[in-house]
Design a protein around this motif. Sequence first.
Motif, PDB file in Angstrom:
ATOM      1  N   GLY A  11       0.784  -1.232   0.000  1.00  0.00           N
ATOM      2  CA  GLY A  11       0.000   0.000   0.000  1.00  0.00           C
ATOM      3  C   GLY A  11       0.815   1.280   0.000  1.00  0.00           C
ATOM      4  N   ALA A  12       2.150   1.152   0.038  1.00  0.00           N
ATOM      5  CA  ALA A  12       3.002   2.328   0.238  1.00  0.00           C
ATOM      6  C   ALA A  12       2.970   3.289  -0.941  1.00  0.00           C
ATOM      7  CB  ALA A  12       4.437   1.891   0.488  1.00  0.00           C
ATOM      8  N   THR A  13       3.058   4.572  -0.624  1.00  0.00           N
ATOM      9  CA  THR A  13       3.224   5.580  -1.665  1.00  0.00           C
ATOM     10  C   THR A  13       4.569   6.292  -1.524  1.00  0.00           C
ATOM     11  OG1 THR A  13       2.233   7.424  -0.431  1.00  0.00           O
ATOM     12  CG2 THR A  13       0.721   5.996  -1.648  1.00  0.00           C
ATOM     13  N   LYS A  14       5.252   6.100  -0.397  1.00  0.00           N
ATOM     14  CA  LYS A  14       6.487   6.838  -0.130  1.00  0.00           C
ATOM     15  C   LYS A  14       7.517   5.951   0.559  1.00  0.00           C
ATOM     16  CE  LYS A  14       3.673  10.931   0.605  1.00  0.00           C
ATOM     17  NZ  LYS A  14       3.193  11.978   1.523  1.00  0.00           N
ATOM     18  N   LEU A  15       8.781   6.120   0.186  1.00  0.00           N
ATOM     19  CA  LEU A  15       9.896   5.516   0.918  1.00  0.00           C
ATOM     20  C   LEU A  15      10.295   6.476   2.032  1.00  0.00           C
ATOM     21  CD1 LEU A  15      12.248   3.376   1.169  1.00  0.00           C
ATOM     22  CD2 LEU A  15      13.566   4.888  -0.318  1.00  0.00           C
ATOM     23  N   VAL A  16      10.415   5.961   3.235  1.00  0.00           N
ATOM     24  CA  VAL A  16      10.794   6.800   4.371  1.00  0.00           C
ATOM     25  C   VAL A  16      12.152   6.364   4.891  1.00  0.00           C
ATOM     26  CG1 VAL A  16      10.136   7.634   6.662  1.00  0.00           C
ATOM     27  CG2 VAL A  16       8.351   7.009   5.003  1.00  0.00           C
ATOM     28  N   GLU A  17      13.073   7.305   5.019  1.00  0.00           N
ATOM     29  CA  GLU A  17      14.397   7.015   5.589  1.00  0.00           C
ATOM     30  C   GLU A  17      14.550   7.825   6.862  1.00  0.00           C
ATOM     31  OE1 GLU A  17      17.960   6.856   3.026  1.00  0.00           O
ATOM     32  OE2 GLU A  17      18.826   8.373   4.350  1.00  0.00           O
ATOM     33  N   PRO A  19      15.972  13.975  27.172  1.00  0.00           N
ATOM     34  CA  PRO A  19      14.716  14.542  26.668  1.00  0.00           C
ATOM     35  C   PRO A  19      14.758  16.049  26.457  1.00  0.00           C
ATOM     36  CG  PRO A  19      14.488  13.822  28.954  1.00  0.00           C
ATOM     37  CD  PRO A  19      15.821  13.327  28.488  1.00  0.00           C
ATOM     38  N   ASP A  20      15.794  16.707  26.950  1.00  0.00           N
ATOM     39  CA  ASP A  20      15.870  18.164  26.792  1.00  0.00           C
ATOM     40  C   ASP A  20      16.743  18.604  25.633  1.00  0.00           C
ATOM     41  OD1 ASP A  20      14.229  18.610  29.018  1.00  0.00           O
ATOM     42  OD2 ASP A  20      15.946  18.306  30.364  1.00  0.00           O
ATOM     43  N   ASN A  21      17.296  17.645  24.869  1.00  0.00           N
ATOM     44  CA  ASN A  21      18.211  18.072  23.808  1.00  0.00           C
ATOM     45  C   ASN A  21      18.117  17.186  22.568  1.00  0.00           C
ATOM     46  OD1 ASN A  21      20.083  19.660  22.573  1.00  0.00           O
ATOM     47  ND2 ASN A  21      21.860  18.809  23.671  1.00  0.00           N
ATOM     48  N   VAL A  22      16.957  17.189  21.972  1.00  0.00           N
ATOM     49  CA  VAL A  22      16.749  16.415  20.746  1.00  0.00           C
ATOM     50  C   VAL A  22      16.418  17.379  19.606  1.00  0.00           C
ATOM     51  CG1 VAL A  22      15.286  14.688  19.629  1.00  0.00           C
ATOM     52  CG2 VAL A  22      15.955  14.398  22.036  1.00  0.00           C
ATOM     53  N   ASP A  23      17.082  17.181  18.462  1.00  0.00           N
ATOM     54  CA  ASP A  23      16.759  17.951  17.244  1.00  0.00           C
ATOM     55  C   ASP A  23      16.036  17.043  16.265  1.00  0.00           C
ATOM     56  OD1 ASP A  23      18.323  19.848  18.443  1.00  0.00           O
ATOM     57  OD2 ASP A  23      19.973  19.741  16.984  1.00  0.00           O
ATOM     58  N   ILE A  24      15.044  17.574  15.590  1.00  0.00           N
ATOM     59  CA  ILE A  24      14.331  16.823  14.551  1.00  0.00           C
ATOM     60  C   ILE A  24      14.195  17.690  13.302  1.00  0.00           C
ATOM     61  CG2 ILE A  24      12.136  15.758  13.874  1.00  0.00           C
ATOM     62  CD1 ILE A  24      11.681  14.996  16.783  1.00  0.00           C
ATOM     63  N   SER A  25      14.575  17.101  12.155  1.00  0.00           N
ATOM     64  CA  SER A  25      14.311  17.753  10.874  1.00  0.00           C
ATOM     65  C   SER A  25      13.555  16.773   9.991  1.00  0.00           C
ATOM     66  CB  SER A  25      15.615  18.131  10.158  1.00  0.00           C
ATOM     67  OG  SER A  25      16.383  18.996  10.954  1.00  0.00           O
ATOM     68  N   ILE A  26      12.672  17.316   9.170  1.00  0.00           N
ATOM     69  CA  ILE A  26      12.051  16.524   8.110  1.00  0.00           C
ATOM     70  C   ILE A  26      12.561  17.120   6.809  1.00  0.00           C
ATOM     71  CG2 ILE A  26       9.896  15.803   7.025  1.00  0.00           C
ATOM     72  CD1 ILE A  26       8.556  15.841   9.730  1.00  0.00           C
ATOM     73  N   GLY A  27      13.315  16.310   6.042  1.00  0.00           N
ATOM     74  CA  GLY A  27      14.061  16.874   4.926  1.00  0.00           C
ATOM     75  C   GLY A  27      15.050  17.884   5.486  1.00  0.00           C
ATOM     76  N   SER A  28      15.153  19.045   4.893  1.00  0.00           N
ATOM     77  CA  SER A  28      16.083  20.050   5.407  1.00  0.00           C
ATOM     78  C   SER A  28      15.373  21.046   6.322  1.00  0.00           C
ATOM     79  CB  SER A  28      16.737  20.792   4.231  1.00  0.00           C
ATOM     80  OG  SER A  28      15.728  21.415   3.461  1.00  0.00           O
ATOM     81  N   ILE A  29      14.134  20.745   6.671  1.00  0.00           N
ATOM     82  CA  ILE A  29      13.341  21.684   7.467  1.00  0.00           C
ATOM     83  C   ILE A  29      13.412  21.294   8.941  1.00  0.00           C
ATOM     84  CG2 ILE A  29      11.062  22.689   7.827  1.00  0.00           C
ATOM     85  CD1 ILE A  29      10.415  21.692   4.910  1.00  0.00           C
ATOM     86  N   GLN A  30      14.106  22.104   9.729  1.00  0.00           N
ATOM     87  CA  GLN A  30      14.227  21.779  11.149  1.00  0.00           C
ATOM     88  C   GLN A  30      12.952  22.174  11.876  1.00  0.00           C
ATOM     89  OE1 GLN A  30      17.784  23.131  13.115  1.00  0.00           O
ATOM     90  NE2 GLN A  30      17.391  21.822  14.890  1.00  0.00           N
ATOM     91  N   LEU A  33       6.886  16.819   2.009  1.00  0.00           N
ATOM     92  CA  LEU A  33       6.289  15.523   2.373  1.00  0.00           C
ATOM     93  C   LEU A  33       5.467  14.921   1.240  1.00  0.00           C
ATOM     94  CD1 LEU A  33       5.372  16.349   6.053  1.00  0.00           C
ATOM     95  CD2 LEU A  33       6.807  14.439   5.346  1.00  0.00           C
ATOM     96  N   ASP A  34       5.157  15.714   0.241  1.00  0.00           N
ATOM     97  CA  ASP A  34       4.453  15.172  -0.929  1.00  0.00           C
ATOM     98  C   ASP A  34       5.389  14.385  -1.854  1.00  0.00           C
ATOM     99  OD1 ASP A  34       1.893  15.967  -0.306  1.00  0.00           O
ATOM    100  OD2 ASP A  34       2.020  17.871  -1.371  1.00  0.00           O
ATOM    101  N   ASN A  35       6.705  14.450  -1.604  1.00  0.00           N
ATOM    102  CA  ASN A  35       7.665  13.691  -2.412  1.00  0.00           C
ATOM    103  C   ASN A  35       7.506  12.192  -2.189  1.00  0.00           C
ATOM    104  OD1 ASN A  35       9.030  15.889  -3.617  1.00  0.00           O
ATOM    105  ND2 ASN A  35      10.175  16.231  -1.711  1.00  0.00           N
ATOM    106  N   SER A  36       8.045  11.417  -3.111  1.00  0.00           N
ATOM    107  CA  SER A  36       7.956   9.961  -2.967  1.00  0.00           C
ATOM    108  C   SER A  36       9.073   9.404  -2.074  1.00  0.00           C
ATOM    109  CB  SER A  36       7.999   9.295  -4.338  1.00  0.00           C
ATOM    110  OG  SER A  36       9.242   9.542  -4.945  1.00  0.00           O
ATOM    111  N   GLU A  37      10.014  10.254  -1.685  1.00  0.00           N
ATOM    112  CA  GLU A  37      11.024   9.858  -0.697  1.00  0.00           C
ATOM    113  C   GLU A  37      11.071  10.901   0.397  1.00  0.00           C
ATOM    114  OE1 GLU A  37      14.885   8.662  -1.914  1.00  0.00           O
ATOM    115  OE2 GLU A  37      14.140   7.529  -3.639  1.00  0.00           O
ATOM    116  N   VAL A  38      10.936  10.457   1.625  1.00  0.00           N
ATOM    117  CA  VAL A  38      10.932  11.371   2.763  1.00  0.00           C
ATOM    118  C   VAL A  38      12.057  10.977   3.710  1.00  0.00           C
ATOM    119  CG1 VAL A  38       9.640  12.061   4.822  1.00  0.00           C
ATOM    120  CG2 VAL A  38       8.472  11.874   2.605  1.00  0.00           C
ATOM    121  N   VAL A  39      12.860  11.952   4.103  1.00  0.00           N
ATOM    122  CA  VAL A  39      13.963  11.692   5.024  1.00  0.00           C
ATOM    123  C   VAL A  39      13.711  12.431   6.331  1.00  0.00           C
ATOM    124  CG1 VAL A  39      16.448  11.912   5.419  1.00  0.00           C
ATOM    125  CG2 VAL A  39      15.583  11.405   3.113  1.00  0.00           C
ATOM    126  N   ILE A  40      13.823  11.698   7.424  1.00  0.00           N
ATOM    127  CA  ILE A  40      13.696  12.291   8.758  1.00  0.00           C
ATOM    128  C   ILE A  40      15.059  12.208   9.432  1.00  0.00           C
ATOM    129  CG2 ILE A  40      12.657  12.022  11.052  1.00  0.00           C
ATOM    130  CD1 ILE A  40      10.186  10.803   9.625  1.00  0.00           C
TER     131      ILE A  40
END
Lengths: 409, 409
Positions: free
Chosen positions: A283-289, A341-352, A371-378
């Motif tokens: 059912g997948a539409t996107k590869l997630v890394e 828990p007080d020092n975690v960074d999260i970006s989706i693609g290049s967007i922090q 996020l509409d791309n077919s490959e999403v990197v976290i």
Amino acid sequence: MLDTKDIQVLKLEEGTIVTPKGFKTAGVHAGLRYTKRDLGVVICDVPASCAAVYTLSHFQAPPIKVTKESIATENKLQAVVINSACANACTGQQGLLDAYEMRAETAAQFGIEEHLVAVASTGVIGELLQMDKIKNGIKMLQPTATKEAAEDFQTAILTTDLVMKKACYQTTINGKTISIAGAAKGSGMIHPNMATMLAFVTTDANIDSASLQIAMKEVTDVTFNQITVDGETSTNDMVLVMASGMAENEPLTPQHAEWKVFVHALHTTFEDLAKQIARDGEGATKLVEVNVTGAVSEVDARIIAKKIVGSNLVKTAIYGSDANWGRIIGAIGHSTATVNPDNVDISIGSIQMLKASQPIAFSEELAKAYLDNSEVVINVDLHIGDGFGTAWGCDLTYDYVKINASYRS
Amino acid sequence: MLDTKDIQVLKLEEGTIVTPKGFKTAGVHAGLRYTKRDLGVVICDVPASCAAVYTLSHFQAPPIKVTKESIATENKLQAVVINSACANACTGQQGLLDAYEMRAETAAQFGIEEHLVAVASTGVIGELLQMDKIKNGIKMLQPTATKEAAEDFQTAILTTDLVMKKACYQTTINGKTISIAGAAKGSGMIHPNMATMLAFVTTDANIDSASLQIAMKEVTDVTFNQITVDGETSTNDMVLVMASGMAENEPLTPQHAEWKVFVHALHTTFEDLAKQIARDGEGATKLVEVNVTGAVSEVDARIIAKKIVGSNLVKTAIYGSDANWGRIIGAIGHSTATVNPDNVDISIGSIQMLKASQPIAFSEELAKAYLDNSEVVINVDLHIGDGFGTAWGCDLTYDYVKINASYRS
């Protein structure tokens, strides 16, 4: 992680499982499925060095048991025979006898010893193999080293997969060209409890079975085991590597000057196949890394990466192109790994989106577009060590439910 | 497991969180949500004995920290204030200050000490509370002991829940009627990483906080923790019990002759609420109960039960009314519990499908008819010990994907 920047590994777009010297293959329609090919073989001109990893399930299916027994005899394999449509799992003593018979028939067909044959099955659990069809099918197998035969094989091993998975890479060791190629199946990547993952890899590298097992273990942990297939394992999962030795390099061992070259090429091949499996998740539409850095260890980094990529709530958010980083925090939060828990960074693609565990302003519009791309990197940085790791998966969609609410019918 | 056959615990269909003597409640629309109620309070006439369990997430939200601090002061609580729409999680120092302020405003509103107030929040992560609305809302809270007020409270704590969850039971201790009642929220039961589970339980039993904590731990492990809420925990999960003591029984401790009566009544209340949460899982159409017997220990039995009820493939099969017991085998197979792979029995409802790990013939038609029910029971016998355990969940449907692909928007 290898320092791989000086290692040249080239992708052969047209390469297949028979590109490495010494291998032939075939795939036929034995009648286990209505019209699709359902039985295949990979065979080597000589007894090949081999290495394998198997499902960790308590319920290992008969083909796994028979393959283990074959390899244990002299650590060589010359052929592997695979059927789809029926997993030959939870089939008891009769299932074991059937797997032995499948092995014996294949050995007879190709005039090789039984213990040089591996057996694999994938499909529905709890049904016996239709042995008359299997035996007829084996007699139809006429392996060649052609691209067409490789496609026949790649097709024969699929179940709910939408696309064939194959990869081929080349590198140079002792001035000799070494090819590594593989074919794989597996599509239930969102909690793939029952979606058997099979991968068959061939190489013409000259390497003994023990060294091959060392290389394989190292790269399996960071590739196939990072698409959660091992954590949510089926009864039949198997990754099998056969090495013909025909590239005529000096025998590869961990002491060989170019050992890292071989390991890197094997890693590249495995990672390519693993990502293809993740991308073709049911059912997948996107590869997630998911890349995790700054963990206390590589094991911790891999645990967290896999936890994030395995979270239903993260997967559905990605399907909906919703930059819901709170769900990523949720997945990290309940992992067993060490976290500050007080020092975690999260970006989706290049967007922090999170810096030192605090939300930072970002453009929802740009995030949605990414996020509409077919490959999403976290990307996640834990800022407590040097450990890094990656995991791959896919989004969770309506079609996953559709496929799995009606798989048997 | 208690020997509970001689214990009488009666369900009060009309009972609510204010049925136990000494409690009042209220729920109002503070403006955090468009139109629904979003702020509530439960208050006791006296400082109540209390006990609580919290999320095990690395990222415990500020309200959890403040509640822990309140209880630590003298192990008593007189009020708990809850908002929905915003979880006040990942909100750093400002979030903590806001949770303190929410506590202080509530204490001022009711003229009680700050450390007698617990704070809970549920909703989106990473956004600050709108404190002006919270403060105005708190001033609107006028608790009463009416059924209407209880409904207002039950509504105010919901997020994506479709129905209110409440339960009320009565039993007799020292000849006195003891009431136990609760209200709960939580609906993301299929991997509820972010779907905060909150439950607030009141009782008029006379019991000290330490004894209450003992009873609570015992029953939480086999109720709320068996709907996988603890395994896939959110930043804000909390179960809180307050005991007014107004039933005038002799003080309950584990040495009390009727201790088991109280524990059983608490167990019954918790289990009822936990099943209501599972049944209202996001997108769910069916409540699923998995009973595992014959495990080497109760812990093992609970692990396997939870693994089965948490498997996406089992959940989708149940949604599709597909008697795919192979997926149950898959889920058991990759659990960490001890299993004899050659001697497992599986039944769905009263229809046995696997005996000693071998498939047995059954009517697909009857199985499908059973699986079309709104409650599905799966029974697994491992035949290696006396351990048994139960877990609850729900099916995985298109609507789960729909709800979670668009939660924030």
